[in-house]
Scaffold this active site. Sequence first.
Site, mmCIF file in Angstrom:
data_model
loop_
_atom_site.group_PDB
_atom_site.id
_atom_site.type_symbol
_atom_site.label_atom_id
_atom_site.label_comp_id
_atom_site.label_asym_id
_atom_site.label_seq_id
_atom_site.Cartn_x
_atom_site.Cartn_y
_atom_site.Cartn_z
ATOM 1 N N ALA A 1 0.838 -1.194 0.000
ATOM 2 C CA ALA A 1 0.000 0.000 0.000
ATOM 3 C C ALA A 1 0.872 1.242 0.000
ATOM 4 C CB ALA A 1 -0.914 0.014 1.219
ATOM 5 N N CYS A 2 0.457 2.239 -0.782
ATOM 6 C CA CYS A 2 1.095 3.551 -0.691
ATOM 7 C C CYS A 2 0.013 4.587 -0.861
ATOM 8 C CB CYS A 2 2.214 3.730 -1.710
ATOM 9 S SG CYS A 2 1.663 3.836 -3.415
ATOM 10 N N ASN A 3 0.409 5.809 -1.148
ATOM 11 C CA ASN A 3 -0.546 6.903 -1.165
ATOM 12 C C ASN A 3 -1.634 6.713 -2.217
ATOM 13 O OD1 ASN A 3 -0.861 9.385 0.309
ATOM 14 N ND2 ASN A 3 -0.844 10.304 -1.718
ATOM 15 N N THR B 1 3.862 1.903 -5.640
ATOM 16 C CA THR B 1 3.985 0.515 -5.197
ATOM 17 C C THR B 1 3.690 -0.445 -6.338
ATOM 18 O OG1 THR B 1 1.858 0.899 -4.172
ATOM 19 C CG2 THR B 1 3.671 0.439 -2.702
#
Lengths: 443, 98
Positions: free
Chosen positions: B6-8, B13
Site C-alpha cells: 500500500a502507498c498513497n 507501489t
Amino acid sequence: MIEEAQEKESFLDKFAEVSAKIGNQVHLRSLRDAFATMTPVYILAGIAVLINNVVFPLFLVDDALAAVQYWGNAIIFGTLNFSAIILAGLVGYCLAKNKRFENAVACVVIGIASLVIMMPQVVTVTIDKDAGTVADVSGAFITANTGTNGLFAAIIIGLLATSLFIKLSGIDKLKINLGEGVPPAVGDSFNVMTPMMLTMAVFAIVSATLAGAFGTNLLAIISAIVVAPLKNVMNTGPLAVIIIYTFANLLFCLGIHQSTISGVLAEPILTILIVDNMATFAAGQPIPADHYMNMQIINTFALIGGSGCTLMLLLDTFLFSKNRTSRDIAKLSILPGIFNINEPVIYGYPIVYNLPLMIPFVLVPDILIAATYGLTCAGLISPCVVMVPWTTPVFVSGFLATAGDIRAVIWQVIEVAISMAIYLPFMRISEKAQAKQLESEGV
Amino acid sequence: MKILLACNAGMSTSLLVQKMRKEAAARNLNVEIDARPLNKALEVIDEFDILLLGPQISYAKKDAQAAAGDKPVLVISMADYGRMNAKKIIDDAVEALA
C-alpha cells in the site's frame, strides 16, 4: 555540534509527527478519500468539456454543432452539475469507512438526503435568457445547488449529518431488537432506522427554521460565510498555496508523502475551483480572476515529474553527472518520472534527509506556482479550465489543462529550463558531499 | 502466500509489485502480490497474509495494524523502496511470515 544536530532532528521529527496527525484526522482524511473517489468523474467531465468546446467547434457550426454537443452536455449534466449530490454521499461513505462504522451504505443515504433537506424548496429560475425574466418555482432543483457551487455545502452537511448519525447509532437504546431468528440484514435495517430518522428530522428542523424565521437556507449561508472567504484566502496572491506546499514538500523530504498535508489543507478547495472552472468554461463564460489559482496550477505546472519537479533533476543527472549510482537511479526513475511518479527518486537518489537536494525540492515548486499564477493574471497564459489527471506527462498536460493554449506549453518548456538550472548546482553539491562521506568512511 | 502493498495512490507501489513478481517467479515462490491505495488496502486486507506499507505512509502503521489484526504489517525501508530492491523486500516478507 552534536547537540545542535540532535535539536534539529527533534524539530523535524516533531514537524513530521504533527503533519501525520493532521493527515490522519478522520474528517479531513475522509474528505481526501471522497475527492479521490470522485476524481475519475471530474476527469471524464474534463474530457467532455474539451471535446465539446474545443474539438467539435473545429469542424461543426450552428445546429449541427448544438446537436453533437448534446453528448458532452449530457455528461456535464450528470457529473459537474450533479457533483454536490454525489460528493455528499461519498463523504458519508468515506467517513463511515474511516470510522469503521459497519453500515456505510446507510451513510451514503444520510449524506445525500441531508444535503437535499437543506436545499431551498422554492428556487429562482430564468424563464427567458434574452429578456432576463425570472420566476420563483417550487418542485425544482437548480444546478447552482446540486452542482459545483454546492460542493462546500455537500462536504459540511455530509460530514455533520454522518457524524450525528454514527453517534446516534452507537446508542443502544435506539436500537430495535427483533429477537433471534430474524435474518441479520433485516435486523441491521431496523437498527439504523431510529438514528436515521432522528438525524434527518433534526436537519429538517434546522432547514425549516432557517426558511421560516430568516428566509434563507444553509447552502446560501455556507456560500456566504465559508466559501467566499476561503476562495479569497486562496487568491490573495498565491501566498497561502505556496506556504502549504512549502510545508508539504518539506514533509516529503522527511520521507512522508506530501499529500498528508496538501491533500487535506489545499487540494479540496483547489479541486473545487478547477471543477468550477470546467462548468464555467462549458457554459461559455469567462473564468473569473478569483479562480486563477486552482488544482491544475499545481498538478500541471508545479509537479513536473512528481513532487518537487524531480524530472529536471533526472535530466541534469543524464546531462551533467558522472556519478554512476546517481545515473543508475535516474535510469530506473525516468519512465515513472515522465508520468509524474517519483518515489524512486525521492527515496533512491535520495532526496530524503539529503539537505543539498531538499532545498531545490521545496524551492522549485514554490517558484513555479508563483510564476504560473502571475502569468495567468497577466493574461500571458490562459487560465486552467480542464482537470487533467496528475499523471499526464508535461507539455501534454499544459496543452490540455488550458484547453489548447500553446503558450502554456511554451511556458512549460521554460519551466523545465528554469528548474534544471536551479537543480544543477545543488546536484553538484550533493555529489561532492556524498563523495566526501564515502572518503571519510574509507571506501 | 499473499502479499499486499500500500502507498498513497497505489502508483509507485505498483512499480515495485512488477519487480517483486519477477523476483518471485525467478525463485519459484508461490506468491500473489498486489498493490492498492491505503484506504482500499485496509478494506481488502482480509484476503492477504501480510501488508507492506511504502515509507511515505509510515505514519499510518498503527491504523493499518488495527485493521490487519494479527497479520504482520511492515514498513518498507526508504533505501529499499527507492532502489526498488524487490529481492530484499520479499526476503523481509518471507521472514515475517515464517
